[in-house]
Each structure stands twice: as C-alpha cells, then as structure tokens.
Design a protein around this motif. Structure first.
Motif, short mmCIF file in Angstrom:
data_model
loop_
_atom_site.label_atom_id
_atom_site.label_comp_id
_atom_site.label_asym_id
_atom_site.label_seq_id
_atom_site.Cartn_x
_atom_site.Cartn_y
_atom_site.Cartn_z
N ASN A 104 15.36 51.43 56.07
CA ASN A 104 14.53 51.62 57.25
C ASN A 104 15.14 50.98 58.49
O ASN A 104 14.68 51.22 59.61
N ALA A 105 16.16 50.13 58.30
CA ALA A 105 16.89 49.58 59.45
C ALA A 105 17.93 50.56 59.97
O ALA A 105 18.52 50.33 61.03
N ILE A 106 18.17 51.65 59.24
CA ILE A 106 19.18 52.63 59.66
C ILE A 106 18.87 53.24 61.03
O ILE A 106 19.78 53.38 61.86
N PRO A 107 17.61 53.63 61.34
CA PRO A 107 17.35 54.19 62.67
C PRO A 107 17.72 53.25 63.81
O PRO A 107 18.29 53.67 64.81
N ALA A 108 17.38 51.95 63.65
CA ALA A 108 17.72 50.99 64.70
C ALA A 108 19.22 50.86 64.85
O ALA A 108 19.75 50.84 65.97
N VAL A 133 13.96 49.84 72.77
CA VAL A 133 14.65 48.56 72.64
C VAL A 133 13.82 47.58 71.81
O VAL A 133 14.34 46.90 70.91
N ALA A 134 12.51 47.50 72.11
CA ALA A 134 11.64 46.59 71.36
C ALA A 134 11.58 46.98 69.88
O ALA A 134 11.62 46.11 69.00
N GLY A 135 11.50 48.28 69.61
CA GLY A 135 11.49 48.73 68.22
C GLY A 135 12.77 48.38 67.49
O GLY A 135 12.74 47.97 66.32
N THR A 136 13.89 48.48 68.18
CA THR A 136 15.17 48.12 67.57
C THR A 136 15.21 46.63 67.24
O THR A 136 15.64 46.22 66.15
N VAL A 137 14.75 45.80 68.18
CA VAL A 137 14.74 44.34 67.96
C VAL A 137 13.82 43.98 66.78
O VAL A 137 14.15 43.14 65.94
N ILE A 138 12.65 44.63 66.71
CA ILE A 138 11.71 44.36 65.61
C ILE A 138 12.32 44.78 64.27
O ILE A 138 12.17 44.07 63.26
N CYS A 139 13.01 45.91 64.24
CA CYS A 139 13.69 46.34 63.01
C CYS A 139 14.72 45.32 62.55
O CYS A 139 14.82 44.99 61.37
N LEU A 307 7.66 45.06 59.34
CA LEU A 307 8.32 44.91 60.65
C LEU A 307 9.31 46.05 60.89
O LEU A 307 9.40 46.60 61.99
N ILE A 308 10.07 46.38 59.85
CA ILE A 308 11.06 47.45 59.99
C ILE A 308 10.38 48.79 60.28
O ILE A 308 10.79 49.54 61.17
N VAL A 309 9.30 49.07 59.53
CA VAL A 309 8.58 50.34 59.75
C VAL A 309 7.92 50.35 61.13
O VAL A 309 7.95 51.36 61.84
N GLY A 310 7.32 49.20 61.53
CA GLY A 310 6.71 49.13 62.86
C GLY A 310 7.73 49.34 63.96
O GLY A 310 7.49 50.07 64.92
N GLY A 311 8.87 48.68 63.83
CA GLY A 311 9.93 48.88 64.81
C GLY A 311 10.45 50.29 64.82
O GLY A 311 10.77 50.86 65.87
#
Length: 360
Positions: A104-108, A133-139, A307-311
């Motif tokens: 799930n970190a792959i999209p970020a 950007v915020a979603g990437t940081v959360i991921c 966190l990863i899914v939320g990001g």
C-alpha cells in the motif's frame, strides 16, 4: 461501461495478488527455496504467454531494436527480478498479511517518482496538491511504523486449522524488522517498474509481447541468482503438492494475467492510478490469513496499515480533484503537455507573422 473497465481490471488484479500472498507464504513456509520459486513462476508465465503474444500480435508486432531490448532487460532486472526476489526473501521473516500491507506504500512511492521525473502534476497552491503531498507523507509514516513497531498480537483463530496443522511460529522482532525493510525495498522496485512502463510502452506498444519478454528475461536473471545461491538438485524438485499449485497460480494467473492487465491500465490511466488499488489486496489477505493459517494480526500492522490506506486515499482524492481543474491551473505540466503547448505557441506565432507580412 467503457470508463469502468480500468477500475474493474484493477480490482481483479488486486484480488489475484491477494491469492499470491497466501499461496506464496504457503510454499515458502513449506520449505520451498524462494529463489527457485521465482524462477519457476517467471518461466511458467513466459511459456503460457508466448503463444498468445505470437498469434495475437505477430501481424502488428513492432521491430525489436537493440536499444529497446536493453531497456526491457534493465526494467525487468530492477522491477521484476530484484523486486520479486526481495519480496520472497522478506516473506520468510513476515506474514502473508504484512506482505499484503506494505504494497500500500507503492502509490506514494510511485507518486514521488513521477514527480521527480516530471510525469505527474503538483501545485501546492491548491488543496488537491496539498492532499497528494500529505497523503504521501502519511503513507511513508505508516511504512515506518510497520518497520519499527510490531506491537502485541490482536487477532487469531487458534481453534481453527485448515492447511496447517499448527499456527505459524512467532517471528523475532529483529527478523520482522528485516523482513519489513526488504518488503518495502521490493515495493520501491515495483514502483519504479510501474513508472518505467510508460516510456517502455511508447517505445514498444505490443503489450503482450512486451510482457512475455519481461517475464522471460526475469526468469533467466533469477535462474542465475538461484544457481549461485543453491545448487542442490533437491531444491529444484517439484512434487504434486501445494508447492506446485502455488507455482502454477503465481506463474500463470499472477504474472501472466496481472502484468498484462496492469500494462493496459497504465496505458489508459497512468502508473499512479494503477498503484491506487492495493488496499483491496490487504483486506482479502488479512481475512484469509487469519482463517486459513491462524496468522496473528499485530497492533503495529493495524496502525501502520491504517495510516498507509488513509494516506493512499488522500493521494487518490487529490488526484481526482486535480483532474477537474483546467490544465492551465494545474501547475507543473507533463513533459508531453509542455511540448504540445510550446508547439501550439510556435504555430500561433508563425500564423501571426504570416498575417502580418500579408497585411504589410
């Protein structure tokens, strides 16, 4: 219905990947060499895909130049051979649920790469740019929690046994952290593979042939690694058991079907869209891991996964909002769009100059 095809295709892809995490964990936990597993998987995918590539694309197949072949070889070595071997090494130290969580970190990661390569737009003046950007940081934060904090176990079904006679052994924290690090490195390699498919498809549009060639080259590359690590003949022996089923499933269904579907979706929607559907894998794998193999679900995995899914959905929301913004207000344009805009500008200036000459 035509507009929904990419979405349906990616749901199918992620459902297949859920089965991959489950069957792969089963084979490796049963003692199968993970390097040999990759070789068999990729070789079988090549054999299955080759006839389809030949009969369906032979009339419109594009010429394979030395330059394109070298590009395909490099992309296969990084995005498939290296990524896949690291994935299965990491699976020795982790669970099938975590193997489905970390992607799930792959999209970020894909989003960061597309920004660096100027393939994706980013404008921090707008809310959609800030959300991406915020979603990437959360991921990334969720990935760090996954790798550094395991926590107490939360869920298991000790009374239920299906394929295994006993629950899988508990993994020490150091080995767990090592497994998570290797898994995240594998995901970074896969993100790079997704991004590099865009220029590769433009150079060689025959997607079935391209998929088959990448599978074949990765099988050869992985075979070299497997022979260097383990030369015992017993490691290469396959019996009529669940190990064989796992190889067939991962080789035919996972590699053969999903790679082609992903190439199709990348061409239609881009690499970031293709990477956005990984949470489907997490949900399916977590449910079946608890039911079939009595795997524990740990607190760190839950927090990091949430966190990863939320990001992830922060990035997805930002991208959907961005698609509704006019091109001129999107900030950084794709390279192709910049060229098109410059070309239009030159044409307008040439027309204006000619009209001026005629007027004079």
């Amino acid at each position: 219905m035509e507009s929904w095809k990419p979405y349906l295709a990616m749901v199918v892809v992620q459902s297949i990947y859920a089965g991959m995490a489950l069957f792969s964990k089963l084979a490796i936990s049963g003692g199968m060499n993970h390097f040999v597993f990759v070789v068999y998987r990729q070789a079988l995918a090549s054999v299955v895909l080759a006839p389809f590539a030949y009969f369906l694309e032979r009339k419109e197949a594009h010429a394979m130049t030395v330059t394109i072949f070298c590009k395909v070889f490099l992309v296969a070595s990084i995005g498939i051979s290296l990524s896949m071997n690291l994935y299965y090494v990491a699976m020795k130290y982790t669970s099938a649920t975590l193997a489905a969580t970390t992607p799930n970190a792959i999209p970020a990661c894909t989003f960061l790469l597309t920004i660096l390569l100027r393939m994706e737009r980013l404008n921090m003046r707008y809310l959609h740019g800030q959300a991406k950007v915020a979603g990437t940081v959360i991921c990334i934060g969720g990935a760090i929690i996954l790798s550094s904090y395991k926590g107490p176990p939360l869920i298991t079904l000790n009374h239920y046994h299906s394929f295994h006679a006993a629950s899988l052994p508990t993994t020490p924290k150091k080995e767990w952290a090592k497994g998570v690090f290797l898994m995240l490195t594998s995901n970074a390699g896969w993100s790079l593979w997704l991004v590099l498919q865009v220029p590769l498809i433009k150079s060689y549009p025959s997607k079935l042939t391209l998929t088959t060639l990448q599978c074949f080259l990765s099988a050869l590359q992985s075979a070299v690694v497997a022979f260097a690590v383990d030369r015992r003949a017993s490691s290469w022996k396959l019996n009529w058991d669940l190990n064989l089923i796992s190889v067939v499933y991962c080789g035919v269904v996972v590699t053969g079907v999903t790679h082609w579907l992903q190439l199709w979706c990348i061409e239609k929607k881009g690499p970031v869209f293709t990477a956005m559907f990984h949470p489907v894998t997490l949900l399916i794998t977590a449910i079946f891991s608890v039911i079939l193999w009595n795997e524990w679900i740990y607190l760190g995995s839950v927090i990091g996964g949430l966190l990863i899914v939320g990001g992830l959905y922060g990035v997805l929301w930002g991208k959907n909002k961005e698609d509704k913004v006019p091109h001129k207000d999107r900030g950084v344009l794709r390279k192709s769009e910049r060229k098109e805009a410059e070309s239009k500008k030159r044409r307008h200036s040439e027309v204006a100059e000619q009209e001026g000459k005629q007027h004079r």
